[in-house]
Design an enzyme around this catalytic site. Structure first.
Site, PDB file in Angstrom:
ATOM      1  N   ARG A 111       0.862  -1.191   0.000  1.00  0.00           N
ATOM      2  CA  ARG A 111       0.000   0.000   0.000  1.00  0.00           C
ATOM      3  C   ARG A 111       0.892   1.234   0.000  1.00  0.00           C
ATOM      4  O   ARG A 111       2.125   1.134   0.158  1.00  0.00           O
ATOM      5  CB  ARG A 111      -1.021  -0.004   1.148  1.00  0.00           C
ATOM      6  CG  ARG A 111      -0.593  -0.549   2.462  1.00  0.00           C
ATOM      7  CD  ARG A 111       0.495   0.207   3.147  1.00  0.00           C
ATOM      8  NE  ARG A 111       0.209   1.626   3.269  1.00  0.00           N
ATOM      9  CZ  ARG A 111       1.117   2.555   3.471  1.00  0.00           C
ATOM     10  NH1 ARG A 111       2.413   2.233   3.552  1.00  0.00           N
ATOM     11  NH2 ARG A 111       0.804   3.830   3.580  1.00  0.00           N
ATOM     12  N   GLY A 112       0.255   2.411  -0.180  1.00  0.00           N
ATOM     13  CA  GLY A 112       1.021   3.647  -0.359  1.00  0.00           C
ATOM     14  C   GLY A 112       1.151   3.902  -1.854  1.00  0.00           C
ATOM     15  O   GLY A 112       1.521   2.999  -2.616  1.00  0.00           O
ATOM     16  N   ASP A 122      -2.061  10.821  -2.442  1.00  0.00           N
ATOM     17  CA  ASP A 122      -2.417   9.735  -3.361  1.00  0.00           C
ATOM     18  C   ASP A 122      -2.733  10.244  -4.753  1.00  0.00           C
ATOM     19  O   ASP A 122      -2.579   9.523  -5.741  1.00  0.00           O
ATOM     20  CB  ASP A 122      -3.578   8.918  -2.805  1.00  0.00           C
ATOM     21  CG  ASP A 122      -3.042   7.878  -1.845  1.00  0.00           C
ATOM     22  OD1 ASP A 122      -2.719   8.241  -0.702  1.00  0.00           O
ATOM     23  OD2 ASP A 122      -2.883   6.711  -2.269  1.00  0.00           O
ATOM     24  N   GLN A 164      -1.942   2.808   9.870  1.00  0.00           N
ATOM     25  CA  GLN A 164      -0.649   2.856   9.169  1.00  0.00           C
ATOM     26  C   GLN A 164       0.379   3.690   9.947  1.00  0.00           C
ATOM     27  O   GLN A 164       1.572   3.422   9.869  1.00  0.00           O
ATOM     28  CB  GLN A 164      -0.817   3.458   7.763  1.00  0.00           C
ATOM     29  CG  GLN A 164      -1.542   2.578   6.768  1.00  0.00           C
ATOM     30  CD  GLN A 164      -3.017   2.894   6.707  1.00  0.00           C
ATOM     31  OE1 GLN A 164      -3.626   3.305   7.696  1.00  0.00           O
ATOM     32  NE2 GLN A 164      -3.628   2.714   5.556  1.00  0.00           N
ATOM     33  N   ASN A 174      -5.452  12.516   0.066  1.00  0.00           N
ATOM     34  CA  ASN A 174      -4.541  11.687   0.870  1.00  0.00           C
ATOM     35  C   ASN A 174      -5.385  10.960   1.919  1.00  0.00           C
ATOM     36  O   ASN A 174      -6.608  11.152   2.007  1.00  0.00           O
ATOM     37  CB  ASN A 174      -3.447  12.551   1.520  1.00  0.00           C
ATOM     38  CG  ASN A 174      -2.339  11.703   2.125  1.00  0.00           C
ATOM     39  OD1 ASN A 174      -1.802  10.822   1.455  1.00  0.00           O
ATOM     40  ND2 ASN A 174      -1.991  11.926   3.383  1.00  0.00           N
TER      41      ASN A 174
END
Ligand code: MRU
Length: 355
Positions: A51-52, A237, A196, A247
Site C-alpha cells: 500500500r502507499g 495519493d 498505518q 490523501n
C-alpha cells in the site's frame, strides 16, 4: 532502506514473481509475500499487502511486466489490455497505479515481436521503480531545509519508504534532516482505521533511530494549539491540477487545524502523483472500503496471535472513505523531486513542464 542490516525495496521483481514486504504483518512480523502471477499482484494491491501510492504504482508496473511474461505469443496485446483492467480495478484513488499501467502499455505499444515486448515491459517496470526511488530521495533533499534542528514534525498515515519503492515522501525530508545531524522529533497520527501511522510509520522511523511518538488521531489539535508542532508533512495519493490533494482520510482536518494555528502544512509527492486530468479535488475518485475496518480493531495479542476484536455494537453501520481531499488553500507548499512549489494552478503546471 535496511531491515536487519539488509537493503530492501518495498516491492521488487524476481524472475516472473513479484515480491513485496508483507505490510499487514508489520510491525510484529517481517515477511516477504510472493505473487506468482499478475492476478496475484492485483489481489495483493487490492487487499493492501502492498500500500502507499508509490509502492502501489511500482507493484502495478511489475504486474504489467508479469502479464507480458505470461502472455501467449499469439496476441500479447489483448492479454496486456485485460491485465491492465484487472490492475486498474484494485484501488481507485492512487494516481501512481494508473501512471504505471499506462507507462508499460505505452512502452510496448506497436511492438509485435513477443521477445522484444517482454523485454521492454520488464525494463519499463524497472525504470518506474528506479525513478520512484530516486524521486523520493530528491524530495528528501528539497524538503530537508524546511526542517530546523530540534523541530517537531507531525505526519499522517505512512508516507515513508514502505509507501514507495524506497525513501518515502513525507518522511524522506525527515531522514535527510536526521542524516544531516539535526535532531528531529516526529508525531505520528495513529491513522485509524488501518493504523498505518501506529504500525508502519512508527516501525520504520524507530528502525532508523528517529524519535517518534504515536498520537491518537484526535490529538493533533491539542499539540498544534500548544505550539508543539513546527510543521506538518503528509504524502498524497493524487494531486489535482489546481493543487488540491487527496490523501489518507483525516489529512484534511489536520490541514485545517494547521492553518488555524499558523503552522506550515506541506505535501510531499513525486510528479507521478499529479493528475492533470483532474482540474480540482472534487474530480478525484475516493475509494470506499469495507466497514469492518472501522467496526473492528486488528492486531496481535500479547500471546502472539493475530486477530480482530469488535469495537462497535453488533449491527452497527460504518462509513469508511479511505481518503479525503485537502483544498489547495490550506497547503503551504508541495515538495516534489524538482523543488518546492506553491499549490496553485500556474505553479503546478510550470513544475510539471520542467525537464
Ligand atoms: O490506504 P493507503 O495505506 O495506501 O494510503 C496511503 C496514504 O494515504 C499515503 O499517505 C499516501 O499514499 C502517500 S505516500 C505514498
Amino acid at each position: 532502506m535496511k531491515v536487519n542490516g539488509k537493503h530492501y525495496r518495498t516491492v521488487w521483481l524476481d524472475g516472473g514473481t513479484v515480491k513485496m514486504i508483507n505490510q499487514p504483518l508489520l510491525p510484529h512480523r517481517f515477511e516477504v509475500f510472493e505473487c506468482p502471477t499478475h492476478r496475484d499482484t492485483a489481489e495483493a494491491i487490492r487487499t493492501m499487502v502492498v500500500r502507499g501510492a508509490g509502492a502501489i504504482g511500482t507493484a502495478a508496473g511489475y504486474g504489467m511486466a508479469q502479464a507480458a511474461l505470461e502472455a501467449a505469443d499469439a496476441d500479447p496485446h489483448a492479454f496486456l489490455r485485460q491485465a491492465a483492467e484487472t490492475l486498474r480495478r484494485t484501488r481507485p484513488t492512487a494516481q501512481n497505479l494508473f501512471y504505471a499501467i499506462d507507462r508499460v502499455l505505452a512502452a510496448v505499444d506497436g511492438v509485435d515481436d513477443p521477445a522484444a515486448l517482454r523485454r521492454l515491459a520488464v525494463a519499463e517496470a524497472q525504470a518506474i521503480s528506479d525513478e520512484d526511488a530516486e524521486a523520493a530521495r530528491r524530495i528528501g533533499e528539497y524538503g530537508e531545509p524546511l526542517i530546523r534542528d530540534g523541530a517537531t514534525v507531525l505526519t499522517h498515515c505512512n508516507a515513508g519508504w514502505l509507501a514507495f519503492a524506497d525513501w518515502g515522501t513525507a518522511l524522506s525530508p525527515v531522514y535527510a534532516a536526521v542524516r544531516a545531524g539535526k535532531t528531529v522529533r516526529v508525531l505520528a497520527d495513529e491513522t485509524r482505521p488501518r493504523s498505518q501511522g501506529a504500525r508502519l510509520t512508527a516501525w520504520e522511523l524507530m528502525a532508523e533511530g528517529v524519535d517518534v511518538t504515536i498520537i491518537a488521531d484526535n490529538a493533533a489539535g491539542h499539540y498544534l494549539s500548544r505550539g508543539q508542532v513546527d510543521l506538518v508533512i503528509t504524502g498524497a495519493d493524487r494531486i489535482a491540477a489546481n493543487g488540491d490533494v487527496a490523501n489518507k482520510i483525516g489529512t484534511y482536518e489536520k490541514a485545517v487545524l494547521a492553518h488555524a494555528h499558523g503552522v506550515p502544512f506541506y505535501v510531499a509527492a513525486p510528479r507521478s502523483t499529479f493528475d492533470s486530468d483532474c482540474s480540482a479535488g472534487t474530480d478525484i475518485p475516493i475509494e470506499q472500503r469495507c466497514g469492518d475496518e472501522v467496526l473492528y480493531a486488528y492486531g496481535w495479542t500479547d500471546e502472539g496471535e493475530w486477530g480482530r476484536v469488535r469495537i462497535a455494537p453488533p449491527g452497527a453501520k460504518a462509513g469508511n472513505p479511505a481518503f479525503d481531499v485537502t483544498p489547495a488553500r490550506y497547503i503551504t507548499g508541495l515538495i516534489t523531486e524538482v523543488g518546492v512549489v506553491p499549490a496553485t494552478v500556474d505553479a503546478v503546471a510550470e513544475m510539471l513542464a520542467r525537464p
